[in-house]
Every structure is written in C-alpha cells, then in structure tokens.
Write an enzyme that holds these catalytic residues in place. Structure first.
Site, mmCIF file in Angstrom:
data_model
loop_
_atom_site.group_PDB
_atom_site.id
_atom_site.type_symbol
_atom_site.label_atom_id
_atom_site.label_comp_id
_atom_site.label_asym_id
_atom_site.label_seq_id
_atom_site.Cartn_x
_atom_site.Cartn_y
_atom_site.Cartn_z
ATOM 1 N N SER A 7 -14.772 11.145 -39.608
ATOM 2 C CA SER A 7 -14.220 11.259 -38.263
ATOM 3 C C SER A 7 -14.646 12.585 -37.650
ATOM 4 O O SER A 7 -14.292 13.652 -38.151
ATOM 5 C CB SER A 7 -12.690 11.192 -38.306
ATOM 6 O OG SER A 7 -12.184 11.667 -37.070
ATOM 7 N N HIS A 31 -16.891 7.564 -37.295
ATOM 8 C CA HIS A 31 -15.596 7.236 -36.686
ATOM 9 C C HIS A 31 -15.332 8.191 -35.524
ATOM 10 O O HIS A 31 -15.363 9.412 -35.682
ATOM 11 C CB HIS A 31 -14.510 7.373 -37.755
ATOM 12 C CG HIS A 31 -13.153 6.917 -37.333
ATOM 13 N ND1 HIS A 31 -12.759 5.589 -37.387
ATOM 14 C CD2 HIS A 31 -12.087 7.604 -36.852
ATOM 15 C CE1 HIS A 31 -11.505 5.485 -36.968
ATOM 16 N NE2 HIS A 31 -11.072 6.693 -36.633
ATOM 17 N N ASP A 33 -12.624 9.168 -32.637
ATOM 18 C CA ASP A 33 -11.221 9.055 -32.245
ATOM 19 C C ASP A 33 -11.048 9.398 -30.781
ATOM 20 O O ASP A 33 -11.220 10.554 -30.382
ATOM 21 C CB ASP A 33 -10.385 10.030 -33.090
ATOM 22 C CG ASP A 33 -10.229 9.555 -34.522
ATOM 23 O OD1 ASP A 33 -9.773 8.412 -34.709
ATOM 24 O OD2 ASP A 33 -10.575 10.320 -35.439
ATOM 25 N N MET A 35 -8.558 9.843 -27.753
ATOM 26 C CA MET A 35 -7.132 10.095 -27.482
ATOM 27 C C MET A 35 -6.948 10.457 -26.023
ATOM 28 O O MET A 35 -7.726 11.252 -25.487
ATOM 29 C CB MET A 35 -6.639 11.245 -28.347
ATOM 30 C CG MET A 35 -6.870 11.029 -29.824
ATOM 31 S SD MET A 35 -6.276 12.459 -30.737
ATOM 32 C CE MET A 35 -6.621 11.921 -32.413
ATOM 33 N N HIS A 64 -12.323 4.329 -32.272
ATOM 34 C CA HIS A 64 -10.891 4.084 -32.438
ATOM 35 C C HIS A 64 -10.173 4.541 -31.167
ATOM 36 O O HIS A 64 -10.026 5.739 -30.931
ATOM 37 C CB HIS A 64 -10.425 4.882 -33.677
ATOM 38 C CG HIS A 64 -8.957 4.814 -33.940
ATOM 39 N ND1 HIS A 64 -8.327 5.685 -34.811
ATOM 40 C CD2 HIS A 64 -7.980 3.993 -33.466
ATOM 41 C CE1 HIS A 64 -7.038 5.396 -34.849
ATOM 42 N NE2 HIS A 64 -6.805 4.382 -34.047
ATOM 43 N N MET A 66 -7.186 5.320 -29.088
ATOM 44 C CA MET A 66 -5.740 5.613 -29.087
ATOM 45 C C MET A 66 -5.367 5.923 -27.651
ATOM 46 O O MET A 66 -5.123 7.084 -27.275
ATOM 47 C CB MET A 66 -5.467 6.814 -30.014
ATOM 48 C CG MET A 66 -5.609 6.458 -31.473
ATOM 49 S SD MET A 66 -5.781 7.917 -32.530
ATOM 50 C CE MET A 66 -7.548 8.137 -32.427
ATOM 51 N N MET A 135 -3.184 2.565 -40.166
ATOM 52 C CA MET A 135 -2.969 4.003 -39.953
ATOM 53 C C MET A 135 -2.101 4.536 -41.085
ATOM 54 O O MET A 135 -0.967 4.094 -41.272
ATOM 55 C CB MET A 135 -2.289 4.259 -38.608
ATOM 56 C CG MET A 135 -3.120 3.914 -37.378
ATOM 57 S SD MET A 135 -4.783 4.630 -37.345
ATOM 58 C CE MET A 135 -4.422 6.383 -37.502
ATOM 59 N N PHE A 141 -3.464 13.373 -34.497
ATOM 60 C CA PHE A 141 -3.955 14.642 -35.038
ATOM 61 C C PHE A 141 -4.642 14.419 -36.379
ATOM 62 O O PHE A 141 -4.229 13.552 -37.148
ATOM 63 C CB PHE A 141 -2.787 15.623 -35.238
ATOM 64 C CG PHE A 141 -2.041 15.905 -33.966
ATOM 65 C CD1 PHE A 141 -2.474 16.889 -33.081
ATOM 66 C CD2 PHE A 141 -0.924 15.149 -33.636
ATOM 67 C CE1 PHE A 141 -1.801 17.116 -31.892
ATOM 68 C CE2 PHE A 141 -0.245 15.369 -32.438
ATOM 69 C CZ PHE A 141 -0.687 16.364 -31.568
ATOM 70 N N GLY A 143 -5.807 16.040 -40.152
ATOM 71 C CA GLY A 143 -5.218 16.955 -41.126
ATOM 72 C C GLY A 143 -3.788 16.669 -41.524
ATOM 73 O O GLY A 143 -3.116 17.538 -42.070
ATOM 74 N N ASP A 171 -6.997 4.891 -42.252
ATOM 75 C CA ASP A 171 -7.312 6.042 -41.396
ATOM 76 C C ASP A 171 -6.172 7.060 -41.401
ATOM 77 O O ASP A 171 -5.077 6.765 -40.935
ATOM 78 C CB ASP A 171 -7.564 5.534 -39.970
ATOM 79 C CG ASP A 171 -7.992 6.647 -39.024
ATOM 80 O OD1 ASP A 171 -8.229 7.768 -39.483
ATOM 81 O OD2 ASP A 171 -8.088 6.360 -37.804
ATOM 82 N N GLY A 173 -5.410 11.179 -43.425
ATOM 83 C CA GLY A 173 -4.988 11.823 -44.667
ATOM 84 C C GLY A 173 -5.758 11.383 -45.898
ATOM 85 O O GLY A 173 -5.271 11.532 -47.019
ATOM 86 N N SER A 194 -10.737 15.761 -41.968
ATOM 87 C CA SER A 194 -10.598 17.101 -42.556
ATOM 88 C C SER A 194 -11.247 17.208 -43.927
ATOM 89 O O SER A 194 -11.837 18.233 -44.253
ATOM 90 C CB SER A 194 -9.118 17.459 -42.711
ATOM 91 O OG SER A 194 -8.408 17.074 -41.586
#
Ligand code: DX5
Ligand code: ZN
Length: 220
Positions: A7, A31, A33, A35, A64, A66, A135, A141, A143, A171, A173, A194
């Site tokens: 990501s 990936h 993201d 937002m 993705h 969001m 998810m 966010f 991390g 997706d 962590g 991360s």
C-alpha cells in the site's frame, strides 16, 4: 502462493514515483488507498495522482475506495488506470448495481467490509464480485494493529466463496507476525503498508526483503 499488495499510503509521499518504481518488481499488485475525509476521517490521493503513477509500474493497480458516493467516482478511477476497483459495502445503498457498473467499465469489482460488517452481506451479490476485501483495521490510517477477528471472517468467507473465482484480500496491520494467520485463514492477497515501507527510502532491496518476510511463513 500468497500475493502481496504493497500500500503506497505508507510510502514517502514526496517521492511516490520512486517508491512505486522501487517496490514494483517484487509486488503482485499495487494497493492504492483513496480516502475522502468523509467516509473515513483521513485524506489521501485521487484519480490525478493515480493516473500519474500508472505508467511507472506494470503491476495491476488495486484501488481501494474509502469514499462516499462511490457511484460518481468509479469511472474516474477506471480511466486513471485501476485494474481492480473496490468499494465499501457500507458506502452504498446499491452494492449490486455499483459492482455491475465497475464490471461494465471492464474492471474487476471488489467489495470491502469494515470490521463491524458481517460477511453474510455478500451472499446475494457473489456473481458480481471478483474480490472481497476484509478490513483488519478500521479504515482511514496506516500503521494500526491487526484485528484478529478478521481471521474468522476470512475462514467464513472461504466457505461462502467455495469454488467461485473470487479473490480474498486482507487489509490493515499485516506484518510478518500477523501474515501467517491470515494466510492460514484463507487470504489470497495481503495488503501491507507500514511493514513494507517502514523505512521509506526508495530502496528495492529493503522492499524485496520486507515482501519476502510476509511470504516466508505461509501455510504454517
Ligand atoms: C487502511 C488502508 C490500508 C492501509 C494499510 O485504511 O485501507 O490499506 O494502507 O496500512 P498498514 O499495512 O500500515 O496497516
Ligand atoms: Zn486499503
């Protein structure tokens, strides 16, 4: 073999092009993201940035969304170069029609489920889905800590999907510690921000090593 989707949210935003070039060779998907500051609290990037990045990688772009009102935006992301467009089940009243509109654009259609959304919501739209995104954090966010209930959801989705040609992505962590459980539970694609870009130094060797670390324990 599990696929890895780095990501770019966790990459060095001042050097996104170099980061993409550095991570692409070992990545299976990229990936992205998106937002909007409404569906999720945070803001990231939109179609213009994705279109700018598109020529720099030959890997499929896994976008993705969001965002609120995804109906108004999917065509823009198709045009920007998305190969897979995932929308949130929670962001639309008309998932069936929205997923079909993504397929009509010639793109793969994904449905993303927030941690609080039960997996059964996809039962009646299976014929419109190319990918389910579980998810494993509340989106918005990078991390964050992996919510391990995602593993049970992956297992349940595996059963619902059966032999259908539908990818299962997890997706949020994902680290070398949480990846093995997710793979064992049935994930085909691991998104990782991360844990790949921690150093954000545009160095392929570091990113290759981080990607390999996510794959190493698979099946254990
Ligand atoms: C969360 C995003 C994730 C995020 C993953 O809202 O959808 O894709 O970038 O980042 P990490 O791997 O850092 O949890
Ligand atoms: Zn994501």
């Amino acid at each position: 073999m599990v696929a890895i989707a780095p990501s770019l949210l966790a990459a060095d935003m001042a050097n996104l092009g170099d980061e993409l070039r550095a991570v692409s060779p070992r990545a299976d998907y990229i990936h992205l993201d998106v937002m909007d500051g409404h569906f999720v609290p945070n803001l990231s990037y939109g179609p213009a940035v994705i279109a700018g990045l598109r020529p720099l990688s030959d890997k499929p772009f896994d976008v993705h969304l969001m965002i609120e009102n995804p109906e108004q935006w999917v065509a823009h992301y198709a045009e920007a170069g998305a190969d897979i467009i995932s929308v949130h089940w929670e962001a639309t009243n008309h998932a069936d029609r929205l997923l079909q509109s993504i397929k009509d654009l010639g793109k793969k259609a994904g449905i993303a489920l927030n941690p609080a959304t039960p997996v059964g919501v996809i039962t009646d739209i299976l014929d419109k889905i190319d990918m389910v995104v579980v998810m494993s954090v509340n989106p918005g966010f990078g991390g964050q800590k992996y919510i391990s209930n995602a593993n049970r959801k992956l297992q349940d989705l595996r059963k619902i999907i059966g032999t259908r040609d539908i990818l299962l992505e997890v997706d949020g962590g994902v680290t070398a510690q949480t990846a093995p459980q997710a793979v064992q539970a049935g994930a085909d694609i691991l998104v990782a921000g991360s844990s790949i870009f921690a150093n954000g130094d545009c160095k392929s060797d570091n990113y290759n090593e981080a990607i390999d670390a996510l794959k190493i324990f698979q099946g254990e």
